[in-house]
Scaffold this active site. Structure first.
Site, PDB file in Angstrom:
ATOM      1  N   PHE A 179     -12.147   2.453  -6.852  1.00  0.00           N
ATOM      2  CA  PHE A 179     -11.939   1.859  -8.171  1.00  0.00           C
ATOM      3  C   PHE A 179     -11.745   0.361  -8.009  1.00  0.00           C
ATOM      4  O   PHE A 179     -11.250  -0.092  -6.987  1.00  0.00           O
ATOM      5  CB  PHE A 179     -10.703   2.464  -8.853  1.00  0.00           C
ATOM      6  CG  PHE A 179     -11.004   3.785  -9.499  1.00  0.00           C
ATOM      7  CD1 PHE A 179     -11.156   4.916  -8.718  1.00  0.00           C
ATOM      8  CD2 PHE A 179     -11.162   3.877 -10.866  1.00  0.00           C
ATOM      9  CE1 PHE A 179     -11.460   6.134  -9.299  1.00  0.00           C
ATOM     10  CE2 PHE A 179     -11.464   5.093 -11.459  1.00  0.00           C
ATOM     11  CZ  PHE A 179     -11.616   6.220 -10.674  1.00  0.00           C
TER      12      PHE A 179
ATOM     13  N   ASN B  62       3.506  -1.558  -8.763  1.00  0.00           N
ATOM     14  CA  ASN B  62       2.614  -2.010  -9.841  1.00  0.00           C
ATOM     15  C   ASN B  62       2.647  -1.017 -10.997  1.00  0.00           C
ATOM     16  O   ASN B  62       3.358  -0.015 -10.943  1.00  0.00           O
ATOM     17  CB  ASN B  62       1.195  -2.207  -9.302  1.00  0.00           C
ATOM     18  CG  ASN B  62       0.657  -0.938  -8.688  1.00  0.00           C
ATOM     19  OD1 ASN B  62       0.483   0.063  -9.368  1.00  0.00           O
ATOM     20  ND2 ASN B  62       0.434  -0.956  -7.376  1.00  0.00           N
TER      21      ASN B  62
ATOM     22  N   LYS C 196      21.597  -3.571   1.196  1.00  0.00           N
ATOM     23  CA  LYS C 196      21.205  -4.283  -0.029  1.00  0.00           C
ATOM     24  C   LYS C 196      21.343  -5.800   0.155  1.00  0.00           C
ATOM     25  O   LYS C 196      22.373  -6.285   0.634  1.00  0.00           O
ATOM     26  CB  LYS C 196      22.123  -3.814  -1.173  1.00  0.00           C
ATOM     27  CG  LYS C 196      21.696  -4.307  -2.510  1.00  0.00           C
ATOM     28  CD  LYS C 196      22.591  -3.758  -3.605  1.00  0.00           C
ATOM     29  CE  LYS C 196      22.317  -4.506  -4.879  1.00  0.00           C
ATOM     30  NZ  LYS C 196      23.352  -4.279  -5.873  1.00  0.00           N
TER      31      LYS C 196
ATOM     32  N   PRO D  45      -2.807  -1.701   5.198  1.00  0.00           N
ATOM     33  CA  PRO D  45      -4.161  -1.266   5.550  1.00  0.00           C
ATOM     34  C   PRO D  45      -4.935  -0.914   4.289  1.00  0.00           C
ATOM     35  O   PRO D  45      -4.350  -0.470   3.294  1.00  0.00           O
ATOM     36  CB  PRO D  45      -3.919  -0.017   6.403  1.00  0.00           C
ATOM     37  CG  PRO D  45      -2.553   0.450   6.028  1.00  0.00           C
ATOM     38  CD  PRO D  45      -1.771  -0.762   5.639  1.00  0.00           C
ATOM     39  N   ASP D  46      -6.239  -1.136   4.312  1.00  0.00           N
ATOM     40  CA  ASP D  46      -7.082  -0.716   3.184  1.00  0.00           C
ATOM     41  C   ASP D  46      -7.533   0.723   3.450  1.00  0.00           C
ATOM     42  O   ASP D  46      -8.384   0.975   4.310  1.00  0.00           O
ATOM     43  CB  ASP D  46      -8.286  -1.664   3.050  1.00  0.00           C
ATOM     44  CG  ASP D  46      -9.034  -1.415   1.746  1.00  0.00           C
ATOM     45  OD1 ASP D  46      -9.311  -0.236   1.437  1.00  0.00           O
ATOM     46  OD2 ASP D  46      -9.321  -2.379   1.035  1.00  0.00           O
TER      47      ASP D  46
ATOM     48  N   LYS E   3     -17.041  -5.687  -4.012  1.00  0.00           N
ATOM     49  CA  LYS E   3     -16.020  -4.839  -3.391  1.00  0.00           C
ATOM     50  C   LYS E   3     -16.640  -3.586  -2.794  1.00  0.00           C
ATOM     51  O   LYS E   3     -16.291  -3.159  -1.703  1.00  0.00           O
ATOM     52  CB  LYS E   3     -15.005  -4.464  -4.474  1.00  0.00           C
ATOM     53  CG  LYS E   3     -13.640  -4.163  -3.958  1.00  0.00           C
ATOM     54  CD  LYS E   3     -12.622  -4.127  -5.079  1.00  0.00           C
ATOM     55  CE  LYS E   3     -12.095  -5.502  -5.432  1.00  0.00           C
ATOM     56  NZ  LYS E   3     -11.065  -5.489  -6.445  1.00  0.00           N
TER      57      LYS E   3
ATOM     58  N   ASP F 296      -1.254  -4.269  -1.993  1.00  0.00           N
ATOM     59  CA  ASP F 296      -1.993  -5.006  -0.962  1.00  0.00           C
ATOM     60  C   ASP F 296      -1.068  -5.485   0.152  1.00  0.00           C
ATOM     61  O   ASP F 296      -1.479  -5.596   1.298  1.00  0.00           O
ATOM     62  CB  ASP F 296      -2.711  -6.206  -1.593  1.00  0.00           C
ATOM     63  CG  ASP F 296      -3.848  -5.747  -2.500  1.00  0.00           C
ATOM     64  OD1 ASP F 296      -4.456  -4.706  -2.180  1.00  0.00           O
ATOM     65  OD2 ASP F 296      -4.110  -6.405  -3.521  1.00  0.00           O
TER      66      ASP F 296
HETATM   67  O1  C5P Z   1      -9.374  -4.364  -3.095  1.00  0.00           O
HETATM   68  P1  C5P Z   1      -8.850  -3.587  -4.284  1.00  0.00           P
HETATM   69  O2  C5P Z   1      -7.371  -3.287  -4.163  1.00  0.00           O
HETATM   70  O3  C5P Z   1      -9.210  -4.152  -5.612  1.00  0.00           O
HETATM   71  O4  C5P Z   1      -9.638  -2.192  -4.168  1.00  0.00           O
HETATM   72  C1  C5P Z   1      -9.353  -1.133  -4.990  1.00  0.00           C
HETATM   73  C2  C5P Z   1      -9.850   0.147  -4.368  1.00  0.00           C
HETATM   74  O5  C5P Z   1      -9.480   0.224  -2.995  1.00  0.00           O
HETATM   75  C3  C5P Z   1      -9.213   1.355  -5.003  1.00  0.00           C
HETATM   76  O6  C5P Z   1     -10.138   2.414  -4.900  1.00  0.00           O
HETATM   77  C4  C5P Z   1      -7.984   1.590  -4.143  1.00  0.00           C
HETATM   78  O7  C5P Z   1      -7.557   2.939  -4.196  1.00  0.00           O
HETATM   79  C5  C5P Z   1      -8.489   1.210  -2.773  1.00  0.00           C
HETATM   80  N1  C5P Z   1      -7.458   0.600  -1.905  1.00  0.00           N
HETATM   81  C6  C5P Z   1      -6.998   1.282  -0.786  1.00  0.00           C
HETATM   82  N2  C5P Z   1      -6.083   0.713   0.028  1.00  0.00           N
HETATM   83  C7  C5P Z   1      -5.620  -0.532  -0.204  1.00  0.00           C
HETATM   84  C8  C5P Z   1      -6.076  -1.255  -1.328  1.00  0.00           C
HETATM   85  C9  C5P Z   1      -7.001  -0.649  -2.161  1.00  0.00           C
HETATM   86  O8  C5P Z   1      -7.418   2.427  -0.578  1.00  0.00           O
HETATM   87  N3  C5P Z   1      -4.729  -1.061   0.607  1.00  0.00           N
END
Ligand code: C5P
Length: 405
Positions: free
Chosen positions: A323, A210, A289, A305-306, A337, A279
């Site tokens: 953020f 991104n 390749k 993972p989040d 969120k 995500d």
């Molecule tokens: O859900 P979203 O991506 O909008 O959330 C953004 C926040 O979550 C940011 O603080 C980002 O660093 C964190 N994040 C994370 N791991 C992910 C996705 C987002 O730590 N896989």
């Protein structure tokens, strides 16, 4: 190293006989290694000369809002942003009244109105003026706006009367300046940050990523470090230099970022998730390749993972800040969120809007927490980072003081 080493103090001088004590205050501040710049009102010049304060501060003294030479060197808005603290000493009844009314009719009041940093006033005036209900009301108004009132003291006055209205002594003011920095400071805190984008490989030469530049995360790392925190920065691929005094760990993928965070989160006090973590990642990263053999091709993606939510869900989580980059309804989505991820604070901003976001040098933020909100203005990212760090430290202290009681 002194507590004020490298701190930038803007000393405002308004008209009052106590201005002669400001000369000594400036000497003391500089002796404590602070950087000092002086702004005088017209009335102040009747009590002390700009030359004296210039010699003591080591910088040319600013008097006029409309001074092309000075404005070219450092404009009044830059000066407002330069400061870590504004101290008006002496603060006359007239100066306080103009500030309470939100006026910007000279350089000093303009800077105070434009600034986002803490403002402290050291009132000095005749005891009758201090007791007057108009002044009392102005003091209340200013205090409600978080302007700090340092003094006045009681005693003999230059006009021959006795009562409240004496400016605090320079040594007392120096002590208050030092205390104000140690209170909001991050000394001794361990801060872990993520910054930049992640790269999710598709094959050995291609990836999903991104537009995050990492600028905000790096500015935050620098701002925490300047406040005395021990900072570890886990960064995705960016082209930014490592700020001095910061431990940096480079990663590429979300999984690597997660592993780097989890290895270090145990001992941190504050965790800031500033990274734009992808995500999804390709379910399979192939070794060779990919050839263009077909007209259509799809890539199966799996959720990453989040990291932020995982940190916040730990049994004893650090203070967590996330953020939320949104393309619409930033407050609503960011608040959702914040709750869904269980974080203490979230900083929301509009991306893909003309005014800010990814890759840019400027941004604005809406910071949200349980029962609170603060809007940080559109400004350069280093300045924005300093404002955000101040708010994070305030909320961190508040959370700990309620946990301790
Ligand atoms: O859900 P979203 O991506 O909008 O959330 C953004 C926040 O979550 C940011 O603080 C980002 O660093 C964190 N994040 C994370 N791991 C992910 C996705 C987002 O730590 N896989």
């Amino acid at each position: 190293m002194s507590a004020l080493s490298g701190r930038k103090i803007l000393v405002g001088v308004s008209g009052g006989i106590a201005a002669y004590k400001t000369a000594q205050l400036i000497r003391l501040l500089r002796g404590a290694d602070a950087e000092v710049r002086v702004v005088m009102t017209r009335a102040a010049e009747q009590f002390i000369t700009p030359m004296t304060l210039q010699a003591l501060s080591g910088q040319s003294v600013r008097q006029s809002l409309f001074d092309p030479a000075h404005e070219a060197a450092m404009g009044h808005i830059e000066l407002a942003r330069w400061a870590d603290l504004i101290l008006v000493a002496p603060a006359s009844a007239d100066c306080m009244a103009r500030m309470a009314a939100g006026m910007a009719d000279d350089l000093l009041t303009t800077i105070c109105l434009a600034s986002e940093v803490p403002i402290a006033l050291a009132p000095a005036m005749n005891q009758g003026m201090w007791r007057n209900r108009a002044t009392a009301q102005n003091v209340r108004t200013l205090t409600q706006r978080d302007v700090r009132m340092w003094g006045p003291a009681e005693g003999d006055q230059a006009c021959g009367e006795t009562g409240p209205g004496r400016m605090l002594e320079p040594e007392q003011l120096l002590h208050l300046v030092q205390e104000s920095f140690s209170r909001g400071s991050a000394a001794g805190l361990r801060v872990l940050l993520t910054a930049g984008p992640t790269r999710e490989p598709i094959d050995p030469v291609r990836y999903l990523s991104n537009r995050s530049s990492g600028k905000m995360g790096f500015a935050l790392a620098r701002a925490f470090s300047a406040q005395g925190a021990e900072v570890t920065l886990i960064s995705g691929p960016v082209t930014l230099a490592t700020p001095a005094g910061i431990r940096r760990i480079d990663v590429e993928t979300a999984l690597e970022m997660e592993a780097a965070v989890m290895a270090r989160v145990e001992n941190c006090d504050i965790f800031i998730g500033c990274a734009a973590v992808a995500d999804y990642r390709p379910a399979l990263a192939v070794d060779q390749k990919i050839k263009k053999l077909t007209q259509r091709r799809s890539i199966e993606l799996v959720r990453n993972p989040d990291i932020l939510a995982t940190v916040a869900a730990r049994p004893k989580p650090p203070f967590t800040v996330g953020f939320a980059a949104e393309t619409e309804r930033p407050v609503e989505y960011a608040q959702e969120k914040r709750k869904a991820k269980g974080v203490d604070m979230i900083a929301a901003n509009l991306v893909a809007a003309a005014e800010g976001g990814f890759e840019r040098d400027e941004n604005s933020l809406i910071v949200l927490w349980e029962g609170g909100r603060r809007d940080l203005p559109m400004t350069d990212k280093p300045h924005l980072a300093r404002l955000l760090v101040t708010q994070v430290l305030l909320n961190y202290e508040k959370k700990h003081s309620t946990e301790d009681t």
